[in-house]
Design an enzyme around this catalytic site. Structure first.
Site, PDB file in Angstrom:
ATOM      1  N   CYS A   1       0.816  -1.223   0.000  1.00 29.34           N
ATOM      2  CA  CYS A   1       0.000   0.000   0.000  1.00 29.34           C
ATOM      3  C   CYS A   1       0.846   1.267   0.000  1.00 29.34           C
ATOM      4  CB  CYS A   1      -0.941   0.000   1.194  1.00 29.34           C
ATOM      5  SG  CYS A   1      -2.109  -1.354   1.114  1.00 29.34           S
TER       6      CYS A   1
ATOM      7  N   ASN B   1     -10.179   0.068   0.394  1.00 27.09           N
ATOM      8  CA  ASN B   1      -8.718   0.132   0.303  1.00 27.09           C
ATOM      9  C   ASN B   1      -8.306  -0.280  -1.112  1.00 27.09           C
ATOM     10  OD1 ASN B   1      -5.979  -0.265   0.446  1.00 27.09           O
ATOM     11  ND2 ASN B   1      -6.020  -1.412   2.372  1.00 27.09           N
TER      12      ASN B   1
ATOM     13  N   HIS C   1      -3.087   6.867   3.663  1.00 26.78           N
ATOM     14  CA  HIS C   1      -3.563   5.663   2.974  1.00 26.78           C
ATOM     15  C   HIS C   1      -4.888   5.250   3.615  1.00 26.78           C
ATOM     16  CE1 HIS C   1      -3.914   1.727   1.389  1.00 26.78           C
ATOM     17  NE2 HIS C   1      -3.632   1.125   2.537  1.00 26.78           N
TER      18      HIS C   1
HETATM   19  O1  UT7 Z   1      -3.636  -1.641   3.559  1.00 25.63           O
HETATM   20  C1  UT7 Z   1      -2.904  -2.750   4.024  1.00 25.63           C
HETATM   21  C2  UT7 Z   1      -2.843  -2.743   5.477  1.00 25.63           C
HETATM   22  N1  UT7 Z   1      -4.010  -3.405   6.035  1.00 25.63           N
HETATM   23  C3  UT7 Z   1      -4.589  -2.859   7.092  1.00 25.63           C
HETATM   24  O2  UT7 Z   1      -4.257  -1.779   7.511  1.00 25.63           O
HETATM   25  C4  UT7 Z   1      -5.646  -3.690   7.818  1.00 25.63           C
HETATM   26  C5  UT7 Z   1      -5.425  -3.595   9.308  1.00 25.63           C
HETATM   27  N2  UT7 Z   1      -6.377  -4.382  10.079  1.00 25.63           N
HETATM   28  C6  UT7 Z   1      -7.677  -4.031  10.186  1.00 25.63           C
HETATM   29  O3  UT7 Z   1      -8.096  -3.063   9.599  1.00 25.63           O
HETATM   30  C7  UT7 Z   1      -8.554  -4.827  11.111  1.00 25.63           C
HETATM   31  O4  UT7 Z   1      -7.751  -5.672  11.921  1.00 25.63           O
HETATM   32  C8  UT7 Z   1      -9.627  -5.690  10.364  1.00 25.63           C
HETATM   33  C9  UT7 Z   1     -10.641  -4.761   9.711  1.00 25.63           C
HETATM   34  C10 UT7 Z   1      -8.956  -6.553   9.316  1.00 25.63           C
HETATM   35  C11 UT7 Z   1     -10.356  -6.583  11.358  1.00 25.63           C
HETATM   36  O5  UT7 Z   1     -10.909  -5.798  12.414  1.00 25.63           O
HETATM   37  P1  UT7 Z   1     -10.657  -6.202  13.930  1.00 25.63           P
HETATM   38  O6  UT7 Z   1     -11.355  -5.220  14.728  1.00 25.63           O
HETATM   39  O7  UT7 Z   1      -9.169  -6.323  14.120  1.00 25.63           O
HETATM   40  O8  UT7 Z   1     -11.389  -7.589  14.043  1.00 25.63           O
HETATM   41  P2  UT7 Z   1     -10.790  -9.006  14.463  1.00 25.63           P
HETATM   42  O9  UT7 Z   1      -9.959  -9.570  13.379  1.00 25.63           O
HETATM   43  O10 UT7 Z   1     -10.186  -8.906  15.836  1.00 25.63           O
HETATM   44  O11 UT7 Z   1     -12.112  -9.834  14.594  1.00 25.63           O
HETATM   45  C12 UT7 Z   1     -13.068  -9.581  15.638  1.00 25.63           C
HETATM   46  C13 UT7 Z   1     -14.262 -10.475  15.416  1.00 25.63           C
HETATM   47  C14 UT7 Z   1     -13.900 -11.937  15.174  1.00 25.63           C
HETATM   48  O12 UT7 Z   1     -14.885 -12.744  15.782  1.00 25.63           O
HETATM   49  P3  UT7 Z   1     -14.624 -13.445  17.205  1.00 25.63           P
HETATM   50  O13 UT7 Z   1     -13.397 -14.289  16.990  1.00 25.63           O
HETATM   51  O14 UT7 Z   1     -14.398 -12.338  18.163  1.00 25.63           O
HETATM   52  O15 UT7 Z   1     -15.878 -14.223  17.414  1.00 25.63           O
HETATM   53  C15 UT7 Z   1     -14.013 -12.072  13.677  1.00 25.63           C
HETATM   54  O16 UT7 Z   1     -14.330 -13.387  13.275  1.00 25.63           O
HETATM   55  O17 UT7 Z   1     -14.977 -10.023  14.250  1.00 25.63           O
HETATM   56  C16 UT7 Z   1     -15.155 -11.146  13.380  1.00 25.63           C
HETATM   57  N3  UT7 Z   1     -15.185 -10.651  11.999  1.00 25.63           N
HETATM   58  C17 UT7 Z   1     -16.309 -10.262  11.398  1.00 25.63           C
HETATM   59  N4  UT7 Z   1     -17.580 -10.198  11.819  1.00 25.63           N
HETATM   60  C18 UT7 Z   1     -18.480  -9.746  10.945  1.00 25.63           C
HETATM   61  C19 UT7 Z   1     -14.135 -10.500  11.160  1.00 25.63           C
HETATM   62  N5  UT7 Z   1     -14.576 -10.004   9.993  1.00 25.63           N
HETATM   63  C20 UT7 Z   1     -15.908  -9.848  10.122  1.00 25.63           C
HETATM   64  C21 UT7 Z   1     -16.917  -9.378   9.254  1.00 25.63           C
HETATM   65  N6  UT7 Z   1     -18.193  -9.343   9.703  1.00 25.63           N
HETATM   66  N7  UT7 Z   1     -16.655  -8.951   8.000  1.00 25.63           N
END
Ligand code: UT7
Length: 332
Positions: A116, A286, A256
Site C-alpha cells: 500500500c 482500500n 492511505h
Molecule cells: O492496507 C494494508 C494494510 N491493512 C490494514 O491496515 C488492515 C489492518 N487491520 C484491520 O483493519 C482490522 O484488523 C480488520 C478490519 C482486518 C479486522 O478488524 P478487527 O477489529 O481487528 O477484528 P478481528 O480480526 O479482531 O475480529 C473480531 C471479530 C472476530 O470474531 P470473534 O473471533 O471475536 O468471534 C471475527 O471473526 O470479528 C469477526 N469478523 C467479522 N464479523 C463480521 C471479522 N470479519 C468480520 C466481518 N463481519 N466482515
C-alpha cells in the site's frame, strides 16, 4: 545550477463502474453493514467487471484523463512508473502495458511493488529523475485490481478492498513548492502478517495451491492494524517536526485509506483535526496503491498554491512512509 523540486502538476483518478455494497457482501459472507461500518468504515467499493481487464485497465483510464487535463501529449512523457500489487501479469510490467495502451512510446516504464506504500515510493523515485534534471514529464500511477486476489468467502478480508487507479504528473519548479521532504521505510519481518502465499517463485501455482486458496490475500488483521497505526503516525509526526509543520499550518493530511480507525488514530497522534484529513474510504475501500492519488484527485478543487500537505502510507512488506509537499497550483 539552482536547486529544483519536482511538483505535482496534475492529478486524475478512475474507478470502475460496478459498485459492490455492504448489503451485497452480506449475502456472500456472514457479515453486516453495521460491522463493516463500525470496524472498517467502508460502505461500498468499485470492482472491475469488464472481462479480460486487469490493473492496466483502470491505470490507463486514469493516465488518459491526466494527459487530457494537463494537455501533455503521450510522446512528451519521459518516464511512467506504475505502483501495483496486482499487475496484469507477473511479467511484463503493467507500466509497459499502460504505456502501450496510451501510445506513450518515448518513455521508459516499470512497476514498483511496495504494497500500500507503492504510490509514495514511486512518487519519491520519480521525483528524483526530475530533480536531477534528467527528465521533464514523469507519470506516477497507482493501479489495482484488488478483487483479483480477494477471497470472497473470507469475511475478514473481503469487505476491505476495492479496485481503482490514481495518477499524477511530475514536473520541475524552481519555486519553493512541490515535494520538499520524504521519509520512507520498510521492514521485511512484517511480511508474515500480510502476503500472498502462492503464485511467486517460492510456491508456483499448482492444483494444490489453488485448492488451498493460497492465491488470495492472507492477512492477520490485528498485528497489521497495530503496526499501521504506530508506523504511519511515527513518520508523519517526524516529518512534521523536521519541517516545522504544526497542526495550525498544515492544510491537509492524506493518509492511505485502509481502515477509518487507523486514519483517526493517526490523526489523533498528529494532534490534527479530522477536518484536515482527506477521507474517501467509505466509497472506495482500500485500493492499495491508488488510495492517496484518488484522494488528491477528489480534493484537487479545494487545494491552493502553497498548501502544506503530508501524505502517509503503510502496507505489505511491511512498508511505510510520509511525504511533505507544498501544493503548487490553485485547484480551481
Ligand atoms: O492496507 C494494508 C494494510 N491493512 C490494514 O491496515 C488492515 C489492518 N487491520 C484491520 O483493519 C482490522 O484488523 C480488520 C478490519 C482486518 C479486522 O478488524 P478487527 O477489529 O481487528 O477484528 P478481528 O480480526 O479482531 O475480529 C473480531 C471479530 C472476530 O470474531 P470473534 O473471533 O471475536 O468471534 C471475527 O471473526 O470479528 C469477526 N469478523 C467479522 N464479523 C463480521 C471479522 N470479519 C468480520 C466481518 N463481519 N466482515
Amino acid at each position: 545550477m539552482k536547486k529544483c523540486n519536482a511538483y505535482i502538476a496534475g492529478v486524475a483518478g478512475y474507478v470502475p463502474d460496478y459498485v459492490l455494497t455492504n448489503d451485497e457482501l452480506s449475502k456472500m459472507v456472514d457479515t453486516t453493514d453495521e460491522w463493516i461500518m463500525t470496524r472498517i468504515g467502508i460502505k461500498e467499493r468499485h470492482i472491475i467487471r469488464e472481462p479480460g481487464e486487469g490493473a492496466s485497465f483502470v491505470g490507463a483510464n486514469a493516465v488518459a484523463r491526466l494527459l487530457e487535463k494537463t494537455k501533455v501529449k503521450p510522446e512528451e512523457i519521459d518516464l511512467l512508473i506504475c505502483a501495483t500489487v496486482t499487475p496484469d501479469h507477473q511479467f511484463p510490467a503493467t507500466a509497459n502495458i499502460i504505456s502501450d495502451r496510451l501510445g506513450i512510446r518515448n518513455a521508459f516504464s516499470f512497476d514498483m511493488n511496495a504494497g500500500c506504500s507503492g504510490f509514495v515510493y514511486a512518487l519519491i523515485t520519480g521525483s528524483k529523475y526530475i530533480e536531477s534534471g534528467l527528465y521533464k514529464n514523469v507519470v506516477i500511477v497507482g493501479a489495482e485490481k484488488m478483487s483479483s486476489i480477494v477471497d470472497y468467502t473470507d469475511r475478514a478480508t473481503c469487505p476491505i478492498f476495492g479496485d481503482g487507479a490514481g495518477a499524477v504528473l511530475l514536473r520541475k519548479t524552481e519555486e519553493d513548492l512541490g515535494i520538499i521532504d520524504a521519509l520512507l521505510q520498510s521492514d521485511g519481518v512484517g511480511r508474515v502478517h500480510l502476503h500472498q502465499k502462492a503464485g511467486g517463485s517460492v510456491k508456483p501455482a499448482s492444483h494444490e495451491t489453488v485448492d488451498a486458496r493460497e492465491h488470495f490475500i492472507y492477512q492477520e488483521g490485528q498485528p497489521v492494524f497495530k503496526w499501521a497505526v504506530s508506523k504511519m503516525a511515527d513518520v508523519s509526526v517526524e516529518i512534521m517536526k523536521r519541517n516545522n509543520i504544526t497542526p495550525e499550518n498544515l492544510a491537509w493530511f492524506v493518509p492511505h485509506q485502509a481502515n477509518m480507525r487507523i486514519i483517526e488514530a493517526t490523526a489523533n497522534r498528529m494532534e490534527i483535526d479530522k477536518k484536515q484529513v482527506m477521507i474517501n474510504i467509505q466509497r472506495y475501500g482500500n485500493t492499495t496503491s491508488a488510495t492517496i492519488p484518488l484522494c488528491l484527485w477528489e480534493w484537487e478543487n479545494q487545494l491552493k498554491k502553497g498548501d502544506n500537505i503530508i501524505l502517509a502510507s503503510f502496507g505489505a512488506g511491511f512498508t511505510w512512509g510520509a511525504v511533505y509537499l507544498k501544493w503548487a497550483y490553485d485547484g480551481k
